[in-house]
Enzyme design. Structure first.
Site, PDB file in Angstrom:
ATOM      1  CD  GLU A 268      -1.823  -1.211   3.146  1.00 48.61           C
ATOM      2  OE1 GLU A 268      -2.190  -1.827   3.601  1.00 48.61           O
ATOM      3  OE2 GLU A 268      -1.193  -0.897   3.566  1.00 48.61           O
ATOM      4  CB  CYS A 337      -0.824  35.499  11.862  1.00 50.98           C
ATOM      5  SG  CYS A 337      -1.221  36.661  10.453  1.00 50.98           S
ATOM      6  CD  GLU A 338      -0.127  29.349  14.769  1.00 53.29           C
ATOM      7  OE1 GLU A 338       1.394  28.631  14.878  1.00 53.29           O
ATOM      8  OE2 GLU A 338      -1.245  28.958  14.726  1.00 53.29           O
TER       9      GLU A 338
HETATM   10  C1  LIG Z   1       0.011   5.943   5.101  1.00 52.13           C
HETATM   11  C2  LIG Z   1      -0.675   4.462   5.196  1.00 52.13           C
HETATM   12  C3  LIG Z   1       0.207   3.857   4.226  1.00 52.13           C
HETATM   13  C4  LIG Z   1       0.877   4.711   2.882  1.00 52.13           C
HETATM   14  O1  LIG Z   1       2.162   5.478   3.385  1.00 52.13           O
HETATM   15  P1  LIG Z   1       3.144   5.984   2.468  1.00 52.13           P
HETATM   16  O2  LIG Z   1       4.506   6.316   3.898  1.00 52.13           O
HETATM   17  O3  LIG Z   1       2.726   6.938   2.264  1.00 52.13           O
HETATM   18  O4  LIG Z   1       3.805   5.063   1.614  1.00 52.13           O
HETATM   19  C5  LIG Z   1       0.750   2.477   3.860  1.00 52.13           C
HETATM   20  N1  LIG Z   1      -0.689   2.127   4.216  1.00 52.13           N
HETATM   21  C6  LIG Z   1      -1.762   2.478   5.793  1.00 52.13           C
HETATM   22  C7  LIG Z   1      -1.711   1.560   6.650  1.00 52.13           C
HETATM   23  C8  LIG Z   1      -0.935   4.055   5.572  1.00 52.13           C
HETATM   24  O5  LIG Z   1      -1.604   4.202   6.790  1.00 52.13           O
END
Ligand SMILES: *Cc1c(COP(=O)(O)O)cnc(C)c1O
Length: 410
Positions: A268, A337-338
């Site tokens: 993912e 404004c930070e």
């Molecule tokens: C955010 C997330 C990702 C992606 O992470 P990257 O560092 O952008 O590759 C994959 N799996 C889950 C469950 C996430 O929460």
């Protein structure tokens, strides 16, 4: 974005023309880079049954999702609304995974009704899932592998004290629930963090999963999460994908032989697919000389790109209006404004008022983490596809600031 002669270009288009046409601040994404990254990943793992699920929280614009869909990959969603956006973009429910994290169970029920696959990350949810769905709906479980990996403490999510996933020590409880309710566990999942450079961290996580997997006979896939490291600074090391592909594929095949069946290998990635494709173009409002520092004040800030202030992230900054200008040292700051620093102590080609600056590698967690703080409009988004710059989100207006607000009648 490339420098060609004295002109910065995306797919042959002069970026200054794009900014002229759509205005700044502006997010621009290069579709070719997204497709290239998808293909890099596919070819690194071309000897195993690979499924890529784009972690769409990195960049949820529905046109980008549709582009992903045309490349034959799936979606990892972290809310039902993200899953719905993916459906709208043309994904089939079976190609979408809902990786829930501490959500109300009604959200999981909604996701099941949509037909997307479910990833569960705590025991109470698994128990409810079993009670309600028994063996009629399979689910994947997210484990916490007790590995600390990732670029920054805030993005390390697989270690012992992280809120994510079911601790390995609770596996006996998982089995108790699985037996009690006849739950079909179709996948195991880990996601150890973001900006992970070392292939060993993935191998280590994989070994944890391979051991645990033997206790679950109904698996269809193993999901190794995301978190590949991308380069933000010149010379930054990135995850060596061919190397990782070779090592992990070999280990995976060995495991499948042991397991007795060929499973799918899932990833993912968020950043890996979309970080590099994106540039945030901003305009220099003023150059402010002080005795110690020269500030470039731009028409954007942490409301549009929060990563520098939130994660100390480094985004390379380029003056695209003056590529041949003399190099000078600046702090590039936003108008919020930070304390709102986009880059400090940067060597840029001389910046003059109205020059356009580019913040590179801003495709991931740029627009999606933007806000209306200080009642500022969120930028427009443009996708460059087949040599053409197309608007994929309109710039916000005052109407968007007032949307849903109620003015009481005192
Ligand atoms: C955010 C997330 C990702 C992606 O992470 P990257 O560092 O952008 O590759 C994959 N799996 C889950 C469950 C996430 O929460």
């Amino acid at each position: 974005m490339q420098l060609s002669g004295q002109q910065y270009q995306i797919q042959g288009l002069n970026v200054l023309d794009i900014c002229q046409q759509f205005g700044t601040p502006l997010y621009v994404y290069d579709a070719d880079v997204i497709i290239r990254q998808i293909n890099n990943l596919k070819s690194a793992f071309n000897t195993v049954p690979l499924r890529i699920k784009f972690a769409c929280k990195a960049l949820t614009n529905i046109s980008v999702l549709k582009l992903m869909q045309t490349q034959g990959i799936g979606i990892d969603a972290v809310s039902v609304a993200e899953a719905r956006q993916a459906l709208l973009a043309g994904f089939k429910p079976k190609d979408i995974t809902f990786t829930s994290n501490g959500v109300d169970f009604s959200e999981i029920q909604e996701a099941v009704e949509l037909g997307v696959s479910i990833n569960v990350d705590n025991l109470p949810t698994l128990e409810l899932f079993g009670k309600i769905f028994g063996n009629t709906v399979p689910c994947c479980i997210r484990l916490k592998p007790n590995i600390r990996a990732g670029g920054n403490a805030k993005i390390q999510v697989g270690h012992e004290h992280s809120k994510f996933g079911i601790p390995l020590a609770q596996l006996p409880d998982v089995h108790t629930l699985v037996t009690k309710y006849n739950i079909v566990i179709n996948g195991l999942h880990i996601h150890t963090g973001s900006d992970i450079l070392d292939p060993e961290a993935f191998i280590q996580g994989a070994n944890v999963l391979f051991t645990v997997a033997k206790e679950f006979p109904d698996l269809a896939f193993i999901d190794f999460g995301g978190g590949f490291k991308v380069g933000y600074k010149k010379g930054d090391k990135t995850t060596n994908m061919p190397d990782l592909g070779e090592k992990l594929s070999a280990a995976f095949k060995e495991f499948c032989k042991d397991y007795g069946r060929e499973l799918e290998m899932w990833f993912e990635p968020g950043k890996y697919l979309v970080s590099e494709c994106g540039v945030l173009f901003v305009k220099a409002n003023q150059v402010k000389q002080t005795p110690s520092i020269t500030f470039v004040q731009v028409n954007s800030g942490l409301n549009h790109l929060i990563r520098p202030m939130m994660y100390d992230a480094y985004h390379e900054i380029v003056n695209v209006s003056n590529p041949a200008g003399e190099l000078k040292t600046y702090d590039v700051v936003g108008y919020i404004c930070e304390t709102d620093t986009l880059g400090s102590d940067r060597q840029l080609n001389e910046v003059r008022a109205d020059d356009v600056l580019a913040l590179l590698n801003a495709g991931a967690y740029g627009f999606t983490m933007s806000s209306q703080y200080n009642a500022r409009f969120r930028p427009a988004e443009v996708l460059v596809y087949k040599g053409e710059a197309r608007l994929i989100r309109e710039r916000e207006t005052m109407e968007d600031i007032l949307r849903n607000q109620i003015l009481l009648d005192f």
